[in-house]
Write a protein that holds these residues in place. Structure first.
Motif, mmCIF file in Angstrom:
data_model
loop_
_atom_site.group_PDB
_atom_site.id
_atom_site.type_symbol
_atom_site.label_atom_id
_atom_site.label_comp_id
_atom_site.label_asym_id
_atom_site.label_seq_id
_atom_site.Cartn_x
_atom_site.Cartn_y
_atom_site.Cartn_z
ATOM 1 N N VAL A 97 -12.055 -4.217 -15.893
ATOM 2 C CA VAL A 97 -10.814 -3.560 -15.494
ATOM 3 C C VAL A 97 -9.813 -4.635 -15.096
ATOM 4 O O VAL A 97 -10.162 -5.637 -14.478
ATOM 5 C CB VAL A 97 -11.071 -2.594 -14.315
ATOM 6 N N SER A 98 -8.579 -4.398 -15.421
ATOM 7 C CA SER A 98 -7.508 -5.344 -15.107
ATOM 8 C C SER A 98 -7.457 -5.627 -13.614
ATOM 9 O O SER A 98 -7.695 -4.748 -12.784
ATOM 10 C CB SER A 98 -6.172 -4.768 -15.563
ATOM 11 N N GLU A 99 -7.104 -6.838 -13.281
ATOM 12 C CA GLU A 99 -6.970 -7.212 -11.872
ATOM 13 C C GLU A 99 -5.828 -6.463 -11.190
ATOM 14 O O GLU A 99 -5.749 -6.428 -9.968
ATOM 15 C CB GLU A 99 -6.746 -8.715 -11.738
ATOM 16 N N TYR A 100 -4.953 -5.856 -11.978
ATOM 17 C CA TYR A 100 -3.816 -5.132 -11.417
ATOM 18 C C TYR A 100 -4.146 -3.701 -11.020
ATOM 19 O O TYR A 100 -3.419 -3.088 -10.253
ATOM 20 C CB TYR A 100 -2.644 -5.119 -12.402
ATOM 21 N N VAL A 101 -5.226 -3.165 -11.555
ATOM 22 C CA VAL A 101 -5.597 -1.790 -11.255
ATOM 23 C C VAL A 101 -6.160 -1.723 -9.843
ATOM 24 O O VAL A 101 -7.056 -2.483 -9.480
ATOM 25 C CB VAL A 101 -6.640 -1.263 -12.273
ATOM 26 N N HIS A 102 -5.613 -0.804 -9.047
ATOM 27 C CA HIS A 102 -6.102 -0.636 -7.680
ATOM 28 C C HIS A 102 -5.807 0.777 -7.195
ATOM 29 O O HIS A 102 -5.005 1.498 -7.779
ATOM 30 C CB HIS A 102 -5.490 -1.678 -6.744
ATOM 31 N N ASN A 103 -6.464 1.143 -6.127
ATOM 32 C CA ASN A 103 -6.288 2.451 -5.520
ATOM 33 C C ASN A 103 -5.040 2.394 -4.634
ATOM 34 O O ASN A 103 -5.000 1.666 -3.646
ATOM 35 C CB ASN A 103 -7.525 2.813 -4.696
ATOM 36 N N ALA A 104 -4.038 3.185 -4.988
ATOM 37 C CA ALA A 104 -2.775 3.182 -4.242
ATOM 38 C C ALA A 104 -2.974 3.582 -2.789
ATOM 39 O O ALA A 104 -2.186 3.205 -1.921
ATOM 40 C CB ALA A 104 -1.772 4.123 -4.903
ATOM 41 N N MET A 105 -4.033 4.324 -2.505
ATOM 42 C CA MET A 105 -4.285 4.758 -1.139
ATOM 43 C C MET A 105 -4.552 3.573 -0.219
ATOM 44 O O MET A 105 -4.307 3.647 0.982
ATOM 45 C CB MET A 105 -5.446 5.744 -1.086
ATOM 46 N N GLU A 106 -5.055 2.478 -0.755
ATOM 47 C CA GLU A 106 -5.309 1.293 0.068
ATOM 48 C C GLU A 106 -4.013 0.827 0.733
ATOM 49 O O GLU A 106 -3.995 0.534 1.930
ATOM 50 C CB GLU A 106 -5.895 0.173 -0.785
ATOM 51 N N ASN A 107 -2.941 0.765 -0.045
ATOM 52 C CA ASN A 107 -1.654 0.323 0.513
ATOM 53 C C ASN A 107 -1.115 1.331 1.508
ATOM 54 O O ASN A 107 -0.536 0.952 2.536
ATOM 55 C CB ASN A 107 -0.639 0.092 -0.601
ATOM 56 N N LEU A 108 -1.287 2.617 1.215
ATOM 57 C CA LEU A 108 -0.776 3.645 2.128
ATOM 58 C C LEU A 108 -1.533 3.613 3.455
ATOM 59 O O LEU A 108 -0.934 3.756 4.523
ATOM 60 C CB LEU A 108 -0.860 5.024 1.484
ATOM 61 N N VAL A 109 -2.847 3.401 3.399
ATOM 62 C CA VAL A 109 -3.642 3.294 4.629
ATOM 63 C C VAL A 109 -3.200 2.049 5.412
ATOM 64 O O VAL A 109 -2.998 2.113 6.630
ATOM 65 C CB VAL A 109 -5.153 3.264 4.323
ATOM 66 N N ASP A 110 -3.039 0.942 4.728
ATOM 67 C CA ASP A 110 -2.565 -0.278 5.392
ATOM 68 C C ASP A 110 -1.210 -0.055 6.055
ATOM 69 O O ASP A 110 -0.971 -0.513 7.177
ATOM 70 C CB ASP A 110 -2.450 -1.437 4.398
ATOM 71 N N ASP A 111 -0.315 0.648 5.360
ATOM 72 C CA ASP A 111 1.014 0.907 5.910
ATOM 73 C C ASP A 111 0.926 1.698 7.219
ATOM 74 O O ASP A 111 1.658 1.405 8.170
ATOM 75 C CB ASP A 111 1.879 1.672 4.911
ATOM 76 N N VAL A 112 0.043 2.684 7.261
ATOM 77 C CA VAL A 112 -0.111 3.484 8.480
ATOM 78 C C VAL A 112 -0.662 2.619 9.613
ATOM 79 O O VAL A 112 -0.174 2.673 10.743
ATOM 80 C CB VAL A 112 -1.020 4.711 8.231
ATOM 81 N N ILE A 113 -1.653 1.817 9.316
ATOM 82 C CA ILE A 113 -2.252 0.952 10.338
ATOM 83 C C ILE A 113 -1.212 -0.014 10.898
ATOM 84 O O ILE A 113 -1.117 -0.199 12.116
ATOM 85 C CB ILE A 113 -3.472 0.206 9.758
ATOM 86 N N ILE A 114 -0.409 -0.571 10.033
ATOM 87 C CA ILE A 114 0.619 -1.511 10.475
ATOM 88 C C ILE A 114 1.718 -0.793 11.249
ATOM 89 O O ILE A 114 2.139 -1.253 12.316
ATOM 90 C CB ILE A 114 1.188 -2.292 9.274
ATOM 91 N N SER A 115 2.180 0.340 10.745
ATOM 92 C CA SER A 115 3.280 1.048 11.423
ATOM 93 C C SER A 115 2.867 1.566 12.802
ATOM 94 O O SER A 115 3.703 1.659 13.701
ATOM 95 C CB SER A 115 3.792 2.198 10.559
ATOM 96 N N ARG A 116 1.587 1.868 12.974
ATOM 97 C CA ARG A 116 1.091 2.326 14.280
ATOM 98 C C ARG A 116 0.551 1.169 15.119
ATOM 99 O O ARG A 116 0.045 1.384 16.218
ATOM 100 C CB ARG A 116 -0.002 3.385 14.073
ATOM 101 N N HIS A 117 0.636 -0.041 14.613
ATOM 102 C CA HIS A 117 0.193 -1.258 15.317
ATOM 103 C C HIS A 117 -1.288 -1.183 15.714
ATOM 104 O O HIS A 117 -1.690 -1.778 16.723
ATOM 105 C CB HIS A 117 1.054 -1.522 16.558
ATOM 106 N N LEU A 118 -2.071 -0.474 14.929
ATOM 107 C CA LEU A 118 -3.490 -0.332 15.262
ATOM 108 C C LEU A 118 -4.219 -1.669 15.196
ATOM 109 O O LEU A 118 -5.134 -1.914 15.983
ATOM 110 C CB LEU A 118 -4.152 0.690 14.339
ATOM 111 N N HIS A 119 -3.813 -2.515 14.286
ATOM 112 C CA HIS A 119 -4.440 -3.831 14.142
ATOM 113 C C HIS A 119 -4.242 -4.701 15.382
ATOM 114 O O HIS A 119 -4.959 -5.668 15.594
ATOM 115 C CB HIS A 119 -3.915 -4.534 12.894
ATOM 116 N N GLU A 120 -3.265 -4.345 16.222
ATOM 117 C CA GLU A 120 -3.025 -5.087 17.459
ATOM 118 C C GLU A 120 -3.881 -4.569 18.612
ATOM 119 O O GLU A 120 -3.994 -5.229 19.640
ATOM 120 C CB GLU A 120 -1.546 -4.993 17.844
ATOM 121 N N HIS A 121 -4.445 -3.393 18.449
ATOM 122 C CA HIS A 121 -5.178 -2.745 19.539
ATOM 123 C C HIS A 121 -6.694 -2.711 19.343
ATOM 124 O O HIS A 121 -7.410 -2.491 20.314
ATOM 125 C CB HIS A 121 -4.677 -1.316 19.741
#
Length: 94
Positions: free
Chosen positions: A3-27
């Motif tokens: 599979v191409s290196e470009y193919v990925h699950n878009a949900m990964e980015n959306l989950v990351d966005d939520v974690i970052i926007s809620r600053h969970l990675h800081e807590h």
């Protein structure tokens, strides 16, 4: 077939966005965030794309907003699940 290196699950980015926007990675610890991401992704439907810009072109604005809401809700539910899991002995980073 590889599979191409470009193919990925878009949900990964959306989950990351939520974690970052809620600053969970800081807590929470890295282990906690890793569990949060994995469990959240396992609860969400997969949406495979080649490029992030494809997310909006393949899904209408309404469906994109629904996906975002579903991701926010899932991350919140998994966060509570992990915090209430007696098997977990993770500490907050603060």
């Amino acid at each position: 077939m590889q599979v191409s290196e470009y193919v990925h699950n878009a949900m990964e980015n959306l989950v990351d966005d939520v974690i970052i926007s809620r600053h969970l990675h800081e807590h929470y610890s890295t282990d906690f965030i890793d569990d949060l991401v994995c469990i959240s992704l396992n609860r969400l439907p997969s949406r495979y794309i080649c490029f992030d810009v494809d997310l909006l072109s393949h899904f209408g604005e309404d469906e994109y907003q629904e996906l975002n809401e579903q991701v926010r809700q899932t991350v919140s539910e998994v966060e509570q699940y992990l915090l209430n899991d007696p098997r977990q002995h993770r500490s907050r980073n603060r």
